[in-house]
Motif scaffolding. Structure first.
Motif, PDB file in Angstrom:
ATOM      1  N   ALA A  25     -12.763   9.801  34.138  1.00  0.00           N
ATOM      2  CA  ALA A  25     -14.204   9.857  33.896  1.00  0.00           C
ATOM      3  C   ALA A  25     -14.922   8.621  34.428  1.00  0.00           C
ATOM      4  O   ALA A  25     -16.141   8.504  34.285  1.00  0.00           O
ATOM      5  CB  ALA A  25     -14.473   9.999  32.397  1.00  0.00           C
ATOM      6  N   GLY A  26     -14.172   7.689  35.018  1.00  0.00           N
ATOM      7  CA  GLY A  26     -14.772   6.494  35.586  1.00  0.00           C
ATOM      8  C   GLY A  26     -14.961   5.362  34.604  1.00  0.00           C
ATOM      9  O   GLY A  26     -15.698   4.411  34.885  1.00  0.00           O
ATOM     10  N   LEU A  27     -14.278   5.445  33.463  1.00  0.00           N
ATOM     11  CA  LEU A  27     -14.387   4.405  32.443  1.00  0.00           C
ATOM     12  C   LEU A  27     -13.058   3.671  32.308  1.00  0.00           C
ATOM     13  O   LEU A  27     -12.057   4.029  32.935  1.00  0.00           O
ATOM     14  CB  LEU A  27     -14.801   5.026  31.102  1.00  0.00           C
ATOM     15  CG  LEU A  27     -16.073   5.885  31.132  1.00  0.00           C
ATOM     16  CD1 LEU A  27     -16.356   6.468  29.761  1.00  0.00           C
ATOM     17  CD2 LEU A  27     -17.264   5.080  31.634  1.00  0.00           C
ATOM     18  N   LYS A  28     -13.045   2.636  31.460  1.00  0.00           N
ATOM     19  CA  LYS A  28     -11.843   1.814  31.293  1.00  0.00           C
ATOM     20  C   LYS A  28     -11.477   1.720  29.823  1.00  0.00           C
ATOM     21  O   LYS A  28     -12.289   1.290  29.005  1.00  0.00           O
ATOM     22  CB  LYS A  28     -12.076   0.411  31.860  1.00  0.00           C
ATOM     23  CG  LYS A  28     -10.856  -0.497  31.746  1.00  0.00           C
ATOM     24  CD  LYS A  28     -11.139  -1.882  32.305  1.00  0.00           C
ATOM     25  CE  LYS A  28      -9.911  -2.780  32.200  1.00  0.00           C
ATOM     26  NZ  LYS A  28     -10.175  -4.146  32.709  1.00  0.00           N
ATOM     27  N   ALA A  29     -10.258   2.121  29.502  1.00  0.00           N
ATOM     28  CA  ALA A  29      -9.768   2.024  28.127  1.00  0.00           C
ATOM     29  C   ALA A  29      -9.227   0.617  27.890  1.00  0.00           C
ATOM     30  O   ALA A  29      -8.292   0.194  28.566  1.00  0.00           O
ATOM     31  CB  ALA A  29      -8.669   3.050  27.884  1.00  0.00           C
ATOM     32  N   VAL A  30      -9.827  -0.098  26.953  1.00  0.00           N
ATOM     33  CA  VAL A  30      -9.376  -1.467  26.667  1.00  0.00           C
ATOM     34  C   VAL A  30      -8.796  -1.604  25.263  1.00  0.00           C
ATOM     35  O   VAL A  30      -8.149  -2.605  24.963  1.00  0.00           O
ATOM     36  CB  VAL A  30     -10.525  -2.485  26.849  1.00  0.00           C
ATOM     37  CG1 VAL A  30     -10.992  -2.508  28.286  1.00  0.00           C
ATOM     38  CG2 VAL A  30     -11.689  -2.189  25.916  1.00  0.00           C
ATOM     39  N   VAL A  31      -9.022  -0.625  24.410  1.00  0.00           N
ATOM     40  CA  VAL A  31      -8.458  -0.639  23.061  1.00  0.00           C
ATOM     41  C   VAL A  31      -7.899   0.743  22.759  1.00  0.00           C
ATOM     42  O   VAL A  31      -8.561   1.747  23.010  1.00  0.00           O
ATOM     43  CB  VAL A  31      -9.535  -0.984  21.993  1.00  0.00           C
ATOM     44  CG1 VAL A  31      -8.950  -0.849  20.585  1.00  0.00           C
ATOM     45  CG2 VAL A  31     -10.088  -2.382  22.201  1.00  0.00           C
ATOM     46  N   MET A  32      -6.667   0.788  22.261  1.00  0.00           N
ATOM     47  CA  MET A  32      -6.091   2.040  21.775  1.00  0.00           C
ATOM     48  C   MET A  32      -5.875   1.891  20.268  1.00  0.00           C
ATOM     49  O   MET A  32      -5.145   1.015  19.818  1.00  0.00           O
ATOM     50  CB  MET A  32      -4.756   2.336  22.460  1.00  0.00           C
ATOM     51  CG  MET A  32      -4.120   3.642  22.010  1.00  0.00           C
ATOM     52  SD  MET A  32      -5.045   5.101  22.520  1.00  0.00           S
ATOM     53  CE  MET A  32      -4.681   5.128  24.278  1.00  0.00           C
ATOM     54  N   ASP A  33      -6.537   2.743  19.506  1.00  0.00           N
ATOM     55  CA  ASP A  33      -6.491   2.678  18.053  1.00  0.00           C
ATOM     56  C   ASP A  33      -5.801   3.928  17.522  1.00  0.00           C
ATOM     57  O   ASP A  33      -5.264   4.726  18.282  1.00  0.00           O
ATOM     58  CB  ASP A  33      -7.927   2.558  17.519  1.00  0.00           C
ATOM     59  CG  ASP A  33      -8.018   1.816  16.199  1.00  0.00           C
ATOM     60  OD1 ASP A  33      -7.129   2.003  15.351  1.00  0.00           O
ATOM     61  OD2 ASP A  33      -8.976   1.050  16.006  1.00  0.00           O
ATOM     62  N   VAL A  34      -5.838   4.098  16.232  1.00  0.00           N
ATOM     63  CA  VAL A  34      -5.351   5.293  15.558  1.00  0.00           C
ATOM     64  C   VAL A  34      -6.534   5.880  14.798  1.00  0.00           C
ATOM     65  O   VAL A  34      -7.279   5.140  14.147  1.00  0.00           O
ATOM     66  CB  VAL A  34      -4.197   4.966  14.589  1.00  0.00           C
ATOM     67  CG1 VAL A  34      -3.669   6.237  13.932  1.00  0.00           C
ATOM     68  CG2 VAL A  34      -3.083   4.225  15.316  1.00  0.00           C
ATOM     69  N   GLU A  35      -6.734   7.192  14.884  1.00  0.00           N
ATOM     70  CA  GLU A  35      -7.934   7.789  14.308  1.00  0.00           C
ATOM     71  C   GLU A  35      -8.112   7.455  12.832  1.00  0.00           C
ATOM     72  O   GLU A  35      -9.223   7.176  12.374  1.00  0.00           O
ATOM     73  CB  GLU A  35      -7.905   9.308  14.516  1.00  0.00           C
ATOM     74  CG  GLU A  35      -8.160   9.715  15.959  1.00  0.00           C
ATOM     75  CD  GLU A  35      -8.120  11.214  16.167  1.00  0.00           C
ATOM     76  OE1 GLU A  35      -7.887  11.957  15.175  1.00  0.00           O
ATOM     77  OE2 GLU A  35      -8.330  11.660  17.311  1.00  0.00           O
ATOM     78  N   SER A  36      -7.029   7.472  12.074  1.00  0.00           N
ATOM     79  CA  SER A  36      -7.160   7.208  10.638  1.00  0.00           C
ATOM     80  C   SER A  36      -7.605   5.772  10.376  1.00  0.00           C
ATOM     81  O   SER A  36      -8.402   5.520   9.460  1.00  0.00           O
ATOM     82  CB  SER A  36      -5.835   7.485   9.918  1.00  0.00           C
ATOM     83  OG  SER A  36      -4.791   6.681  10.460  1.00  0.00           O
ATOM     84  N   TYR A  37      -7.135   4.821  11.189  1.00  0.00           N
ATOM     85  CA  TYR A  37      -7.546   3.427  11.006  1.00  0.00           C
ATOM     86  C   TYR A  37      -8.984   3.204  11.469  1.00  0.00           C
ATOM     87  O   TYR A  37      -9.722   2.402  10.888  1.00  0.00           O
ATOM     88  CB  TYR A  37      -6.588   2.485  11.742  1.00  0.00           C
ATOM     89  CG  TYR A  37      -5.207   2.444  11.136  1.00  0.00           C
ATOM     90  CD1 TYR A  37      -5.045   2.291   9.761  1.00  0.00           C
ATOM     91  CD2 TYR A  37      -4.076   2.593  11.924  1.00  0.00           C
ATOM     92  CE1 TYR A  37      -3.777   2.281   9.189  1.00  0.00           C
ATOM     93  CE2 TYR A  37      -2.807   2.577  11.357  1.00  0.00           C
ATOM     94  CZ  TYR A  37      -2.665   2.425   9.994  1.00  0.00           C
ATOM     95  OH  TYR A  37      -1.424   2.416   9.423  1.00  0.00           O
ATOM     96  N   ALA A  38      -9.387   3.932  12.509  1.00  0.00           N
ATOM     97  CA  ALA A  38     -10.778   3.850  12.949  1.00  0.00           C
ATOM     98  C   ALA A  38     -11.708   4.382  11.864  1.00  0.00           C
ATOM     99  O   ALA A  38     -12.771   3.813  11.593  1.00  0.00           O
ATOM    100  CB  ALA A  38     -10.972   4.632  14.240  1.00  0.00           C
ATOM    101  N   ALA A  39     -11.307   5.475  11.225  1.00  0.00           N
ATOM    102  CA  ALA A  39     -12.115   6.032  10.136  1.00  0.00           C
ATOM    103  C   ALA A  39     -12.204   5.057   8.976  1.00  0.00           C
ATOM    104  O   ALA A  39     -13.269   4.907   8.348  1.00  0.00           O
ATOM    105  CB  ALA A  39     -11.519   7.356   9.677  1.00  0.00           C
ATOM    106  N   LEU A  40     -11.109   4.366   8.682  1.00  0.00           N
ATOM    107  CA  LEU A  40     -11.125   3.382   7.589  1.00  0.00           C
ATOM    108  C   LEU A  40     -12.029   2.207   7.930  1.00  0.00           C
ATOM    109  O   LEU A  40     -12.686   1.647   7.045  1.00  0.00           O
ATOM    110  CB  LEU A  40      -9.705   2.890   7.303  1.00  0.00           C
ATOM    111  CG  LEU A  40      -8.768   3.895   6.638  1.00  0.00           C
ATOM    112  CD1 LEU A  40      -7.389   3.284   6.428  1.00  0.00           C
ATOM    113  CD2 LEU A  40      -9.326   4.391   5.316  1.00  0.00           C
TER     114      LEU A  40
END
Length: 359
Positions: free
Chosen positions: A165-180
């Motif tokens: 999509a032309g973007l850059k992933a710099v952080v990989m999280d876990v959905e449950s921790y992002a929700a918290l």
């Protein structure tokens, strides 16, 4: 590409939280309000084609990348760095206790040794990361460490779709921790800030309902089950003779016949309340807890008319709809949009956007 899993997050000057769910991609960009709080700069939601993402897996990379690209263009931002997350079911997490004072290399070796016991794959097949949680509850000479691991292909698929999509992933999280992370903002709206209370965060998306029970920011229990808004769409399609895609479009537009509410919506909302009640019963029977102080609803189904009242009636527990943006300033761009309606669907994206401010 080696990415951090959930914790070693660089403090970027600007960062977009990108949530890739089974039904849509959601983007949130936050800024500082100058007073220690946050400002919602912009957000976007772009619907995905059906089955482009299934069971958390990117099935159609091209279609998913195109939806991300459209959402990013709608943001009208120059920021290309994003924080993304893996579904909780794709990540193995485990808390371990190790001796305090270990050097970094010694700690890494200890983590790898422990991980070998809990991860059913060879370590070269996974992305592995860890974070020191804090002192161990039982001993001042030990520390608690959180291990997170996921199969490399699960990480690489999400990185590939972002890059396409032309973007850059710099952080990989876990959905449950992002929700918290986002829940820290939501809890402020509860009586006494939710301190010392057992709170059930229920996220109901298109296909999956997830229950996370926590107290003082610590997760006590987690469960996922197959139930979601796609069932409502299927009911609409069947009753009114539409394709699934037509039914989904008209449902989102709120452009359905007069009998939709009584014959489709209300029965679905009651079924949803029953599923929440059943999920809580699993929590009660599998733990020492026998009560919950509050239920917080998130996900696309949370804003269905009467959803919170139906859940509260079925469970006899105070129920509110999640809005992590309630105390934030809004940009003029966001003020022109119905953020209150969209907020429950943006909880994970908000939590990811908050990684910008992590030290």
């Amino acid at each position: 590409m080696q990415l951090d899993l959930s914790i070693f997050n660089p403090k970027a000057r600007s960062l977009i939280g990108l949530d890739i769910s089974s039904s849509a991609v959601k983007m949130v960009e936050l800024g500082s309000d100058g007073k220690g709080g946050f400002r919602v700069e912009r957000y976007a939601i772009e619907v995905l084609p059906r089955d482009a993402v299934a069971d958390g897996n990117i099935v159609n990379l091209e279609a998913t990348a195109e939806a991300i690209r459209r959402a990013w263009k709608r943001l009208a931002t120059s920021t290309r760095s994003v924080a993304i997350a893996l579904p909780t079911s794709h990540v193995i997490t485990k808390k371990i206790i190790v001796a305090a004072g270990l050097r970094e290399q010694e700690l890494e070796l200890q983590v790898e040794s422990e991980a070998n016991q809990y991860i059913p794959f060879a370590l070269e097949e996974v992305n592995l990361d860890f974070q020191i949680v804090g002192p161990a509850p039982s001993s001042p000479d030990e520390i608690e460490v959180l291990i997170a691991a996921s199969r490399k292909e699960k990480v690489e698929d999400r990185v590939a779709v972002v890059e396409s999509a032309g973007l850059k992933a710099v952080v990989m999280d876990v959905e449950s921790y992002a929700a918290l992370a986002a829940f820290d903002l939501i809890s402020k709206q509860l009586p006494e800030g939710g301190k010392g209370q057992v709170i059930a965060l229920v996220d109901i998306g298109a296909n999956v309902m997830s229950l996370t029970v926590l107290r003082d920011g610590q997760q006590l229990y987690g469960r996922e089950q197959a139930f979601g808004g796609n069932q409502l769409t299927q009911d609409v399609a069947r009753l009114f003779g539409m394709t699934f895609e037509e039914a989904e479009t008209e449902k989102r537009r709120n452009n359905l016949p007069d009998n939709y509410e009584s014959e489709v919506l209300q029965p679905f909302v009651e079924s949803m309340a029953l599923e929440v009640s059943r999920a809580l019963q699993f929590f009660f029977t599998s733990t020492q807890f026998n009560q919950v102080s509050h239920i917080v609803l998130s996900g696309g189904c949370a804003v269905l008319p009467g959803a919170d009242e139906a859940v509260a009636s079925r469970t006899q527990i105070n129920t509110v709809v999640a809005n992590p943006f309630a105390d934030m300033l809004l940009s003029e761009r966001v003020k022109a949009k119905n953020l209150l309606q969209d907020a429950p669907s943006l909880v994970v994206a908000c939590g990811l956007a908050l990684r910008r401010f992590d030290e």
